[in-house]
Each structure stands twice: as C-alpha cells, then as structure tokens.
Design a protein around this motif. Structure first.
Motif, PDB file in Angstrom:
ATOM      1  N   HIS A 124       0.848  -1.191   0.000  1.00  0.00           N
ATOM      2  CA  HIS A 124       0.000   0.000   0.000  1.00  0.00           C
ATOM      3  C   HIS A 124       0.883   1.239   0.000  1.00  0.00           C
ATOM      4  O   HIS A 124       2.106   1.124   0.051  1.00  0.00           O
ATOM      5  N   PHE A 125       0.248   2.412  -0.057  1.00  0.00           N
ATOM      6  CA  PHE A 125       1.039   3.627  -0.233  1.00  0.00           C
ATOM      7  C   PHE A 125       1.162   4.453   1.039  1.00  0.00           C
ATOM      8  O   PHE A 125       0.182   4.764   1.694  1.00  0.00           O
ATOM      9  N   ASP A 126       2.392   4.799   1.318  1.00  0.00           N
ATOM     10  CA  ASP A 126       2.718   5.625   2.473  1.00  0.00           C
ATOM     11  C   ASP A 126       2.696   7.093   2.020  1.00  0.00           C
ATOM     12  O   ASP A 126       2.089   7.419   1.004  1.00  0.00           O
ATOM     13  N   ALA A 127       3.393   7.958   2.750  1.00  0.00           N
ATOM     14  CA  ALA A 127       3.349   9.402   2.468  1.00  0.00           C
ATOM     15  C   ALA A 127       3.718   9.731   1.014  1.00  0.00           C
ATOM     16  O   ALA A 127       4.573   9.078   0.413  1.00  0.00           O
ATOM     17  N   MET A 128       3.070  10.750   0.478  1.00  0.00           N
ATOM     18  CA  MET A 128       3.412  11.286  -0.844  1.00  0.00           C
ATOM     19  C   MET A 128       4.570  12.264  -0.664  1.00  0.00           C
ATOM     20  O   MET A 128       4.752  12.829   0.421  1.00  0.00           O
ATOM     21  N   ASN A 129       5.346  12.469  -1.722  1.00  0.00           N
ATOM     22  CA  ASN A 129       6.453  13.435  -1.672  1.00  0.00           C
ATOM     23  C   ASN A 129       6.373  14.338  -2.883  1.00  0.00           C
ATOM     24  O   ASN A 129       6.220  13.855  -4.010  1.00  0.00           O
ATOM     25  N   SER A 130       6.481  15.637  -2.648  1.00  0.00           N
ATOM     26  CA  SER A 130       6.450  16.577  -3.771  1.00  0.00           C
ATOM     27  C   SER A 130       7.870  16.894  -4.208  1.00  0.00           C
ATOM     28  O   SER A 130       8.827  16.682  -3.476  1.00  0.00           O
ATOM     29  N   ASN A 131       7.976  17.414  -5.407  1.00  0.00           N
ATOM     30  CA  ASN A 131       9.295  17.769  -5.936  1.00  0.00           C
ATOM     31  C   ASN A 131       9.242  19.159  -6.556  1.00  0.00           C
ATOM     32  O   ASN A 131       8.788  19.338  -7.682  1.00  0.00           O
ATOM     33  N   THR A 132       9.723  20.132  -5.787  1.00  0.00           N
ATOM     34  CA  THR A 132       9.860  21.485  -6.358  1.00  0.00           C
ATOM     35  C   THR A 132      11.333  21.900  -6.265  1.00  0.00           C
ATOM     36  O   THR A 132      11.649  23.071  -6.184  1.00  0.00           O
ATOM     37  N   PHE A 133      12.198  20.884  -6.263  1.00  0.00           N
ATOM     38  CA  PHE A 133      13.635  21.182  -6.260  1.00  0.00           C
ATOM     39  C   PHE A 133      14.272  20.947  -7.621  1.00  0.00           C
ATOM     40  O   PHE A 133      15.473  21.102  -7.798  1.00  0.00           O
ATOM     41  N   GLN A 134      13.457  20.530  -8.602  1.00  0.00           N
ATOM     42  CA  GLN A 134      13.937  20.352  -9.970  1.00  0.00           C
ATOM     43  C   GLN A 134      12.915  20.987 -10.890  1.00  0.00           C
ATOM     44  O   GLN A 134      11.746  21.087 -10.538  1.00  0.00           O
ATOM     45  N   ASP A 135      13.360  21.347 -12.080  1.00  0.00           N
ATOM     46  CA  ASP A 135      12.402  21.765 -13.105  1.00  0.00           C
ATOM     47  C   ASP A 135      12.051  20.553 -13.953  1.00  0.00           C
ATOM     48  O   ASP A 135      12.903  19.705 -14.219  1.00  0.00           O
ATOM     49  N   GLN A 136      10.801  20.469 -14.355  1.00  0.00           N
ATOM     50  CA  GLN A 136      10.364  19.358 -15.202  1.00  0.00           C
ATOM     51  C   GLN A 136      10.199  19.865 -16.632  1.00  0.00           C
ATOM     52  O   GLN A 136       9.928  21.045 -16.843  1.00  0.00           O
ATOM     53  N   PRO A 137      10.345  18.968 -17.608  1.00  0.00           N
ATOM     54  CA  PRO A 137      10.178  19.412 -18.996  1.00  0.00           C
ATOM     55  C   PRO A 137       8.808  20.078 -19.180  1.00  0.00           C
ATOM     56  O   PRO A 137       7.801  19.573 -18.675  1.00  0.00           O
ATOM     57  N   GLY A 138       8.810  21.197 -19.844  1.00  0.00           N
ATOM     58  CA  GLY A 138       7.547  21.877 -20.133  1.00  0.00           C
ATOM     59  C   GLY A 138       7.003  22.719 -18.993  1.00  0.00           C
ATOM     60  O   GLY A 138       5.948  23.348 -19.109  1.00  0.00           O
ATOM     61  N   GLN A 139       7.712  22.750 -17.899  1.00  0.00           N
ATOM     62  CA  GLN A 139       7.233  23.517 -16.733  1.00  0.00           C
ATOM     63  C   GLN A 139       7.292  25.022 -17.031  1.00  0.00           C
ATOM     64  O   GLN A 139       8.251  25.499 -17.626  1.00  0.00           O
ATOM     65  N   LYS A 140       6.259  25.742 -16.585  1.00  0.00           N
ATOM     66  CA  LYS A 140       6.154  27.156 -16.941  1.00  0.00           C
ATOM     67  C   LYS A 140       7.208  28.028 -16.242  1.00  0.00           C
ATOM     68  O   LYS A 140       7.907  28.817 -16.865  1.00  0.00           O
ATOM     69  N   HIS A 141       7.290  27.884 -14.922  1.00  0.00           N
ATOM     70  CA  HIS A 141       8.200  28.745 -14.149  1.00  0.00           C
ATOM     71  C   HIS A 141       9.312  27.915 -13.522  1.00  0.00           C
ATOM     72  O   HIS A 141       9.059  26.819 -13.037  1.00  0.00           O
ATOM     73  N   SER A 142      10.512  28.466 -13.515  1.00  0.00           N
ATOM     74  CA  SER A 142      11.654  27.711 -12.995  1.00  0.00           C
ATOM     75  C   SER A 142      11.793  27.832 -11.473  1.00  0.00           C
ATOM     76  O   SER A 142      11.499  28.864 -10.880  1.00  0.00           O
ATOM     77  N   TYR A 143      12.297  26.747 -10.867  1.00  0.00           N
ATOM     78  CA  TYR A 143      12.565  26.742  -9.422  1.00  0.00           C
ATOM     79  C   TYR A 143      14.030  27.067  -9.116  1.00  0.00           C
ATOM     80  O   TYR A 143      14.503  26.825  -8.009  1.00  0.00           O
ATOM     81  N   LYS A 144      14.722  27.594 -10.104  1.00  0.00           N
ATOM     82  CA  LYS A 144      16.143  27.901  -9.902  1.00  0.00           C
ATOM     83  C   LYS A 144      16.374  28.749  -8.653  1.00  0.00           C
ATOM     84  O   LYS A 144      17.324  28.544  -7.907  1.00  0.00           O
ATOM     85  N   PHE A 145      15.483  29.707  -8.430  1.00  0.00           N
ATOM     86  CA  PHE A 145      15.646  30.575  -7.255  1.00  0.00           C
ATOM     87  C   PHE A 145      14.568  30.341  -6.198  1.00  0.00           C
ATOM     88  O   PHE A 145      14.182  31.266  -5.485  1.00  0.00           O
ATOM     89  N   GLY A 146      14.100  29.105  -6.136  1.00  0.00           N
ATOM     90  CA  GLY A 146      13.152  28.776  -5.079  1.00  0.00           C
ATOM     91  C   GLY A 146      11.800  28.344  -5.607  1.00  0.00           C
ATOM     92  O   GLY A 146      11.514  28.452  -6.807  1.00  0.00           O
ATOM     93  N   SER A 147      10.989  27.835  -4.681  1.00  0.00           N
ATOM     94  CA  SER A 147       9.665  27.334  -5.072  1.00  0.00           C
ATOM     95  C   SER A 147       8.592  27.942  -4.166  1.00  0.00           C
ATOM     96  O   SER A 147       8.054  29.002  -4.468  1.00  0.00           O
ATOM     97  N   LEU A 148       8.357  27.318  -3.015  1.00  0.00           N
ATOM     98  CA  LEU A 148       7.316  27.842  -2.110  1.00  0.00           C
ATOM     99  C   LEU A 148       7.709  29.199  -1.512  1.00  0.00           C
ATOM    100  O   LEU A 148       6.857  29.907  -0.986  1.00  0.00           O
ATOM    101  N   THR A 149       8.981  29.564  -1.607  1.00  0.00           N
ATOM    102  CA  THR A 149       9.425  30.843  -1.023  1.00  0.00           C
ATOM    103  C   THR A 149       9.943  31.816  -2.086  1.00  0.00           C
ATOM    104  O   THR A 149      10.545  32.832  -1.760  1.00  0.00           O
ATOM    105  N   HIS A 150       9.755  31.470  -3.344  1.00  0.00           N
ATOM    106  CA  HIS A 150      10.267  32.312  -4.441  1.00  0.00           C
ATOM    107  C   HIS A 150       9.696  33.731  -4.348  1.00  0.00           C
ATOM    108  O   HIS A 150       8.521  33.906  -3.999  1.00  0.00           O
ATOM    109  N   PRO A 151      10.504  34.736  -4.669  1.00  0.00           N
ATOM    110  CA  PRO A 151       9.983  36.111  -4.598  1.00  0.00           C
ATOM    111  C   PRO A 151       8.753  36.339  -5.488  1.00  0.00           C
ATOM    112  O   PRO A 151       7.888  37.163  -5.174  1.00  0.00           O
TER     113      PRO A 151
END
Ligand code: RM4
Ligand code: MN
Ligand code: MN
Length: 433
Positions: A124-151
């Motif tokens: 069965h499935f345990d906790a989910m994990n998000s990934n905002t530490f990499q950019d994915q192909p086709g992603q609109k905005h880059s996480y180069k300078f942050g994600s949840l705390t980006h200016p």
C-alpha cells in the motif's frame, strides 16, 4: 504487462530449510540467556514482527552523486517495475509493505490501476512526496531561485499547485500523509531576505495545509544545507517545529537522519519533538559528513539504537500524538538497491528490538540516583546483545527469508530483470540523481 519473474514462496522455504538447524540452536541459546533476565524471547519476536518501515520508490533505482551515476542492469524503468522490486523486498523481509511515491517521478497515468497493482502484491502507499527542487520538462516557471518561497507569486503558486496535485493523487492511492521538502534557500550571503523567505514559506504552506483531507497529516522535512549552500529556509528542527505549530494540528516535523550536521545529537531532537507532540516520523539513512544517504546503520549503529531508545520509551509510555511514520530514504550508488534496502530494513528492526531489550526500570533508577555509569551500562547491555536470531525467526515465521540477501542472490532475480528490462533509450534515471 508480460509475465515477469518473481521469487516464489517455495524457493524461500527451500533456502530457509538449509539455515533452520543452526538458527534453532542460536535462538534457543539466546532464549535461555534472556530468560535469566526474565525476558521472554517470544515478546521480542512479536515486536520484530510488528515493526513496519516504508520503502521510497526512488530507492529501488541506482542513485548517484553530483559526479556520476553508474546505472546497473535490471533497474526498474517505471513505477510498476519499482513496485515489483518493492514487492520482492517485502516478500523477503516482511517488514516493508508500504511504498512512498515521489511526484512527478512516479506520477501514475491511472491511480486506480496502480493501487490495484500494489494491492495484488500486498503493498500500500505511504506518504506522498512533492518535488519542487527540480524543473520538469515543459514547466512554466523555474525553481532555480526557489519554489514555495520564491519572490515571485506565480512561481509560488505553481509550487503550491504541485503540492495540492500530490495530495489529490495520494487520495486516489489511499495515502494519508504528504511530505514537503524544499531546496529553497540562498547560495550567497544577501541573496535572500531570511525572514521574508520564511514568511512566504508559511503563506504557501497554509494553502497546501488547507487542501489536506481531515484524516491526513502533512510532514515538514528540514535540512541544514544543500542545494542551498549558504542559507536554507527550513534548515533545522526548530524552524520546522515553529512552522508545524503555526500551521495546525495536522502538521508535524519529519526527521531525515542525514539532514543534520555531523555529531548533532539527533536522539535529543527526536525526544524534543516527541515531548512537543510534533514528531511526524523519519527518513532513515546514515551519514559520515552530510546528506550522504548511506545505508541505515552502516556508519553509526549506536546512534540509530539511541534514537530507537527514545522511540520505544515513548511507545511504552503511550505519549500523546506519538504515531511516527517510518521510511527509508537512501541513495544506493555502489550496491544493489534491493540488497541495501533489505539490509537497512533489518537494521531498523534490530535497533527497535534492542531498544525493547533496555531494562527501563534499571535505567530510570540509575538516572534518578545520578549513576551515569550504570545508566550507560544498561543501554550498552541491550545494544551489545546479538538479536539476529530473533530477526531471522520473525522473518521466517512471517514467510520471509532467514537470510534475505543470500536468498535474493540465489534466486537470480537481478539477472532475470536485466533480461526483462532492457534499457529504454531516453528514459530518465529512476534513482536520485
Ligand atoms: C532530499 C530529501 C527528500 C527526498 C529527496 C529525493 O534530500 O531527503 O526527502 O525526497 O532528497
Ligand atoms: Mn528525506
Ligand atoms: Mn536527503
């Protein structure tokens, strides 16, 4: 999917047959030894059998360092093959029925189908994990300078949306928790306004928190450095605790052992979080220098034992809000990931059983009577007891392998997978890169 090779129960039983005589001998001897201290070995077998730790989907692929990754033949190429490997681990060690997914690495086309595939294998499935530490192909905005705390608001919104999507997928899979680890921070002094970044984190996390179903928990995972090498937004357990309190009763603090500076007293952090009712659980691994993601118990087994000493103490005292989620989070660069994960799972059960061996009355007396030597001796007595026969008997009784590594090797599983899983050109690496 075509029929794929799996290790049969009969094969495990056959392998176990060879080890049974010596195991019985060792087990009986240990039972007698423990009996002298009025410890019933069967209670410890029951403890070993009750221990559960989740496997990270990304752990079954070969990891890598920032210098290189050395892929191995027969690695899983997609989430279904990762689950096959997790099922193999579960079959042999019996303590790992849950899998933790990382999105988008494991994003399912059809969550219902994936859930059923897992269910058929006892997973069965345990906790989910998000990934905002990499950019994915086709992603609109880059996480180069942050994600949840980006200016920029738009980047933060994209990262919030991604986390909410993880929760949605998790709901369809039957998960009950979401873990957020962000790489946000600064690589240079002055790069980031330190207080403002934390304010933005909380603002973003409040939106994610609001999307949590009633019976879910959110886990905040801190890490002192890397990829931000100067300042990290969620850098330590104090910051994590502050945020969890600000967010509310469904927010907890997750301890990844590798996310602390060398020599930090992690068992104290664990004790504090238990005391404050905010311990989410663990990402188990080991390290010598930093976030090395080495196999659990490989470098500092005594530290692992001391952490479990705190956990078992809390378990026995039935501390409120004490419901830790256990997961492995390792990167296997030079070993077969299945072997490393099996050995690590066994190391955790070992530490758990040894912690149950601690004479708590004796320890408490030594503490109250200011006798540090006796206190340490009490802990060492448990830590130096070889509980291997207990672990092996627990596994065998549950249908697992007495010797998981050798049974795995003898089965030829990896060679069979190398044939079944030829490298697909253009596919991304399945482990941590
Ligand atoms: C991070 C952290 C996270 C894990 C990623 C892959 O360092 O430990 O828990 O999701 O690595
Ligand atoms: Mn982690
Ligand atoms: Mn890590």
């Amino acid at each position: 999917m075509n029929a794929s090779f799996g290790i049969e129960d009969e094969f495990i039983a056959e392998q176990n047959q060879k080890a049974k005589p010596w195991l019985a001998e060792d087990f009986d001897h240990l039972a007698k030894k423990l009996q002298r201290d009025n410890v019933d070995i069967e209670d410890l077998v029951a403890k070993a059998n009750s221990f559960r730790v989740a496997i990270p989907s990304w752990g079954v692929g070969t990891g890598g360092t920032r210098f290189a990754r050395f892929p191995a033949a027969g690695e899983p190429r997609d989430i279904y093959e990762k689950l096959e490997d997790c099922a193999t681990i579960f079959k042999l060690v019996r303590s790992t029925p849950a899998v933790s997914l990382h999105i988008p690495w494991d994003k399912p086309d059809d969550a219902g189908d994936l859930r059923e595939f897992a269910r058929q294998r006892g997973l069965h499935f345990d906790a989910m994990n998000s990934n905002t530490f990499q950019d994915q192909p086709g992603q609109k905005h880059s996480y180069k300078f942050g994600s949840l705390t980006h200016p920029e608001r738009l980047v933060r919104e994209q990262a919030i949306e991604h986390n909410i999507e993880c929760i949605e997928i998790g709901k369809a899979l039957g998960s009950k928790a979401h873990t957020v680890w962000i790489g946000d921070g600064g690589n240079f002094p002055g790069q980031q306004h330190i207080r403002r970044a934390l304010e933005r984190y909380l603002e973003s996390m409040r939106e994610i928190y609001a999307a949590l179903p009633d019976d879910w928990r959110v886990f905040i995972e801190h890490k002192f450095y890397e990829p931000a090498f100067y300042s990290t937004v969620i850098n330590d357990w104090g910051t994590s605790y502050y945020c969890a309190r600000e967010l509310g009763s469904k927010a907890f603090c997750l301890v990844d052992l590798g996310h602390h500076a060398p020599n930090v007293n992690i068992e104290m952090i664990v004790a504090r979080l238990i005391q404050f009712g905010k311990l989410a659980g663990f990402h188990f691994n080991d390290s010598k220098y930093g976030d090395d993601d080495l196999d659990s118990g490989s470098v500092k087994p005594f530290q692992l034992f001391l952490i479990f000493n705190e956990l078992v103490d809390a378990e026995l005292k039935q501390e409120p809000y004490f419901n830790p989620a256990y997961m492995l989070d390792q990167s296997h660069n030079v070993t077969d990931p299945i072997e490393s994960l099996m050995m690590s799972a066994a190391e955790l059960v070992r530490a758990y059983v040894q912690a149950h061996l601690v004479d708590r009355q004796e320890l408490s007396d030594a503490q109250e009577k200011c006798d540090p030597l006796r206190a340490l001796a009490t802990l060492k007595q448990a830590f130096t007891t070889d509980v291997a026969p207990i672990l092996a008997v627990a596994r065998a009784r549950a249908g697992g392998a007495i010797d998981p590594i050798n049974t795995f090797r003898a089965s030829g599983y990896r060679q069979r997978k190398a044939e079944e899983r030829p490298v697909r050109r253009g596919t991304a690496a399945s482990g941590i890169v």
